[in-house]
Design a protein around this motif. Structure first.
Motif, mmCIF file in Angstrom:
data_model
loop_
_atom_site.group_PDB
_atom_site.id
_atom_site.type_symbol
_atom_site.label_atom_id
_atom_site.label_comp_id
_atom_site.label_asym_id
_atom_site.label_seq_id
_atom_site.Cartn_x
_atom_site.Cartn_y
_atom_site.Cartn_z
ATOM 1 N N LYS A 144 0.838 -1.201 -0.069
ATOM 2 C CA LYS A 144 0.122 0.144 -0.186
ATOM 3 C C LYS A 144 0.831 1.484 0.012
ATOM 4 O O LYS A 144 0.582 2.136 0.781
ATOM 5 C CB LYS A 144 -0.977 0.147 1.045
ATOM 6 C CG LYS A 144 -1.982 -1.282 1.157
ATOM 7 C CD LYS A 144 -3.110 -0.951 2.282
ATOM 8 C CE LYS A 144 -4.151 -2.123 2.158
ATOM 9 N NZ LYS A 144 -5.048 -1.740 3.390
ATOM 10 N N GLU A 145 1.972 1.286 -0.750
ATOM 11 C CA GLU A 145 2.775 2.247 -0.619
ATOM 12 C C GLU A 145 2.708 3.309 -1.855
ATOM 13 O O GLU A 145 3.279 4.361 -2.012
ATOM 14 C CB GLU A 145 4.366 1.962 -0.581
ATOM 15 C CG GLU A 145 4.728 1.190 0.592
ATOM 16 C CD GLU A 145 6.180 0.735 0.651
ATOM 17 O OE1 GLU A 145 6.789 0.629 -0.318
ATOM 18 O OE2 GLU A 145 6.731 0.225 1.534
ATOM 19 N N GLY A 146 1.781 2.707 -2.947
ATOM 20 C CA GLY A 146 1.757 3.560 -4.085
ATOM 21 C C GLY A 146 0.585 4.595 -4.061
ATOM 22 O O GLY A 146 -0.006 5.036 -3.082
ATOM 23 N N ASN A 147 -0.339 5.064 -5.134
ATOM 24 C CA ASN A 147 -1.315 5.919 -5.223
ATOM 25 C C ASN A 147 -2.574 5.021 -4.575
ATOM 26 O O ASN A 147 -2.841 4.425 -5.165
ATOM 27 C CB ASN A 147 -1.477 6.365 -6.556
ATOM 28 C CG ASN A 147 -2.436 7.389 -6.557
ATOM 29 O OD1 ASN A 147 -3.508 7.301 -6.523
ATOM 30 N ND2 ASN A 147 -2.189 8.634 -7.049
ATOM 31 N N SER A 148 -3.032 5.775 -3.357
ATOM 32 C CA SER A 148 -4.145 4.959 -2.783
ATOM 33 C C SER A 148 -5.488 5.207 -3.669
ATOM 34 O O SER A 148 -6.224 4.352 -3.633
ATOM 35 C CB SER A 148 -4.503 5.674 -1.414
ATOM 36 O OG SER A 148 -4.499 7.090 -1.345
ATOM 37 N N LEU A 149 -5.758 6.510 -4.228
ATOM 38 C CA LEU A 149 -6.826 6.720 -4.917
ATOM 39 C C LEU A 149 -6.847 5.664 -6.143
ATOM 40 O O LEU A 149 -7.994 5.087 -6.496
ATOM 41 C CB LEU A 149 -7.073 8.205 -5.417
ATOM 42 C CG LEU A 149 -7.971 8.593 -6.286
ATOM 43 C CD1 LEU A 149 -9.405 8.144 -5.560
ATOM 44 C CD2 LEU A 149 -7.909 10.084 -6.687
ATOM 45 N N LEU A 150 -5.859 5.537 -7.026
ATOM 46 C CA LEU A 150 -5.725 4.637 -8.021
ATOM 47 C C LEU A 150 -6.074 3.231 -7.675
ATOM 48 O O LEU A 150 -6.911 2.535 -8.295
ATOM 49 C CB LEU A 150 -4.476 4.904 -8.733
ATOM 50 C CG LEU A 150 -4.687 4.061 -10.268
ATOM 51 C CD1 LEU A 150 -5.794 4.418 -11.053
ATOM 52 C CD2 LEU A 150 -3.101 4.459 -10.844
ATOM 53 N N ARG A 151 -5.524 2.666 -6.585
ATOM 54 C CA ARG A 151 -5.523 1.367 -6.025
ATOM 55 C C ARG A 151 -7.121 1.206 -5.795
ATOM 56 O O ARG A 151 -7.562 0.140 -5.936
ATOM 57 C CB ARG A 151 -4.922 1.260 -5.052
ATOM 58 C CG ARG A 151 -4.580 -0.254 -4.100
ATOM 59 C CD ARG A 151 -3.511 -0.373 -3.382
ATOM 60 N NE ARG A 151 -3.693 0.582 -2.261
ATOM 61 C CZ ARG A 151 -2.728 1.449 -2.093
ATOM 62 N NH1 ARG A 151 -1.645 1.815 -2.705
ATOM 63 N NH2 ARG A 151 -2.878 2.207 -0.875
ATOM 64 N N TYR A 152 -7.772 2.219 -4.994
ATOM 65 C CA TYR A 152 -9.252 2.206 -4.795
ATOM 66 C C TYR A 152 -10.037 1.961 -5.916
ATOM 67 O O TYR A 152 -10.932 1.297 -6.187
ATOM 68 C CB TYR A 152 -9.676 3.410 -3.843
ATOM 69 C CG TYR A 152 -11.006 3.539 -3.438
ATOM 70 C CD1 TYR A 152 -11.767 2.805 -2.890
ATOM 71 C CD2 TYR A 152 -11.733 4.482 -4.484
ATOM 72 C CE1 TYR A 152 -13.018 3.111 -2.643
ATOM 73 C CE2 TYR A 152 -13.119 4.744 -4.262
ATOM 74 C CZ TYR A 152 -13.666 3.919 -3.313
ATOM 75 O OH TYR A 152 -15.116 4.394 -3.194
ATOM 76 N N LEU A 153 -9.652 2.860 -6.920
ATOM 77 C CA LEU A 153 -10.606 3.065 -8.211
ATOM 78 C C LEU A 153 -10.228 1.449 -8.783
ATOM 79 O O LEU A 153 -11.442 0.992 -9.486
ATOM 80 C CB LEU A 153 -10.083 4.242 -9.021
ATOM 81 C CG LEU A 153 -10.629 5.455 -8.391
ATOM 82 C CD1 LEU A 153 -9.871 6.638 -9.466
ATOM 83 C CD2 LEU A 153 -11.789 5.661 -8.522
ATOM 84 N N TRP A 154 -9.362 1.011 -9.171
ATOM 85 C CA TRP A 154 -9.185 -0.191 -9.677
ATOM 86 C C TRP A 154 -9.949 -1.487 -9.060
ATOM 87 O O TRP A 154 -10.686 -2.201 -9.551
ATOM 88 C CB TRP A 154 -7.551 -0.667 -9.930
ATOM 89 C CG TRP A 154 -6.908 0.052 -10.681
ATOM 90 C CD1 TRP A 154 -7.462 1.033 -11.739
ATOM 91 C CD2 TRP A 154 -5.465 -0.165 -10.998
ATOM 92 N NE1 TRP A 154 -6.422 1.371 -12.616
ATOM 93 C CE2 TRP A 154 -5.121 0.702 -12.296
ATOM 94 C CE3 TRP A 154 -4.530 -0.891 -10.470
ATOM 95 C CZ2 TRP A 154 -3.758 0.916 -12.465
ATOM 96 C CZ3 TRP A 154 -3.125 -0.632 -11.144
ATOM 97 C CH2 TRP A 154 -2.871 0.067 -12.058
ATOM 98 N N THR A 155 -9.817 -1.414 -7.531
ATOM 99 C CA THR A 155 -10.690 -2.085 -6.899
ATOM 100 C C THR A 155 -11.995 -2.206 -7.048
ATOM 101 O O THR A 155 -12.831 -3.073 -7.398
ATOM 102 C CB THR A 155 -10.489 -2.096 -5.588
ATOM 103 O OG1 THR A 155 -8.856 -2.316 -5.325
ATOM 104 C CG2 THR A 155 -10.796 -3.292 -4.674
ATOM 105 N N GLU A 156 -12.622 -0.925 -7.222
ATOM 106 C CA GLU A 156 -13.863 -0.741 -7.474
ATOM 107 C C GLU A 156 -14.501 -1.186 -8.774
ATOM 108 O O GLU A 156 -15.647 -1.511 -8.997
ATOM 109 C CB GLU A 156 -14.340 0.985 -7.156
ATOM 110 C CG GLU A 156 -14.286 1.232 -5.501
ATOM 111 C CD GLU A 156 -15.309 0.314 -4.753
ATOM 112 O OE1 GLU A 156 -16.614 0.524 -5.032
ATOM 113 O OE2 GLU A 156 -14.844 -0.027 -3.834
#
Length: 235
Positions: A144-156
């Motif tokens: 979880k060291e990268g861009n949290s917003l993009l990680r969230y959007l990919w998951t959604e």
């Protein structure tokens, strides 16, 4: 703009949880239907104690304002995504909307700066932590060291993509049996994100992505894409 929209969405989510709690405490169980016109009417019609009723009305008014602002930002995001060639390519992938497409292009930047899908996953923080001692290697939770917003959007976006893409659906179901829901969802999100990176890198849309995938049935590379994708689609 993307980060601003995300803040508004988080505020809306907190407000929705509060209103859902009020509804459930008074035997109104409608789930997601509570946010429809009929659901909100039913919530307004609930006989509540004076202060709770006042709180409900204020929260519903605030919800309407938040919803309006988010819709305005959604329109701005869609307009921006339609103007960018890379984002338009990503929109062809099932389950990927304007917000995810634009965020992927903006936050990943030049796709050629990554040479492998693992580098992309590492940049976004979707790889496990490694704990090594001598010859013993143990993998832990996501970095979880990268861009949290993009990680969230990919998951959604994965929740929608697994319903519409057959290969991703099979992959998700296999991981669901092996690892459980949480890990399966993250694995599918990582697979989706790497797909989007490949589409940007090779300048191809979803149809070309699928065509190239069918050319090689003997193996997989880069989370489902053939490893011979080395350039843009032929004109």
């Amino acid at each position: 703009m993307l980060r601003d929209r995300h803040q508004w969405v988080k505020m809306r989510a907190r407000l929705q949880h509060t209103l859902q709690a009020i509804a459930l405490n008074h035997a109104l169980r409608q789930g997601h239907a509570l946010w429809s016109a009929a659901g909100q009417s039913a919530l307004r019609a609930l006989p509540l104690p004076p202060y709770t009723g006042q709180r409900r009305n204020e929260l519903l008014g605030l919800y309407t304002q938040l919803q309006k602002r988010i819709q305005e930002l959604d329109q701005e995001v869609e307009a921006q995504a339609r103007q960018k060639p890379q984002a338009r390519r990503l929109l062809t992938h099932p389950g990927v909307g304007p917000v995810t497409a634009l965020a992927t292009e903006v936050f990943l930047g030049d796709p050629k700066r990554f040479t492998t899908g693992n580098q992309v996953a590492s940049y976004i923080g979707m790889i496990p932590c490694e704990h090594t001692s001598g010859k013993r290697q143990r993998l832990g939770k996501l970095t979880k060291e990268g861009n949290s917003l993009l990680r969230y959007l990919w998951t959604e976006a994965t929740l929608h993509a697994v319903r519409k893409d057959p290969e991703l659906k099979r992959f998700y179901r296999r991981k669901l049996i092996q690892k459980g829901m949480g890990k399966a969802r993250i694995a599918a999100a990582r697979k989706l994100g790497i797909r989007l990176w490949i589409m940007m890198r090779d300048q191809i849309d979803y149809q070309e992505f699928c065509r190239r995938g069918k050319l090689r049935q003997s193996g997989e590379a880069h989370a489902g894409m053939p490893d011979f994708n080395g350039g843009p689609a032929p004109q």
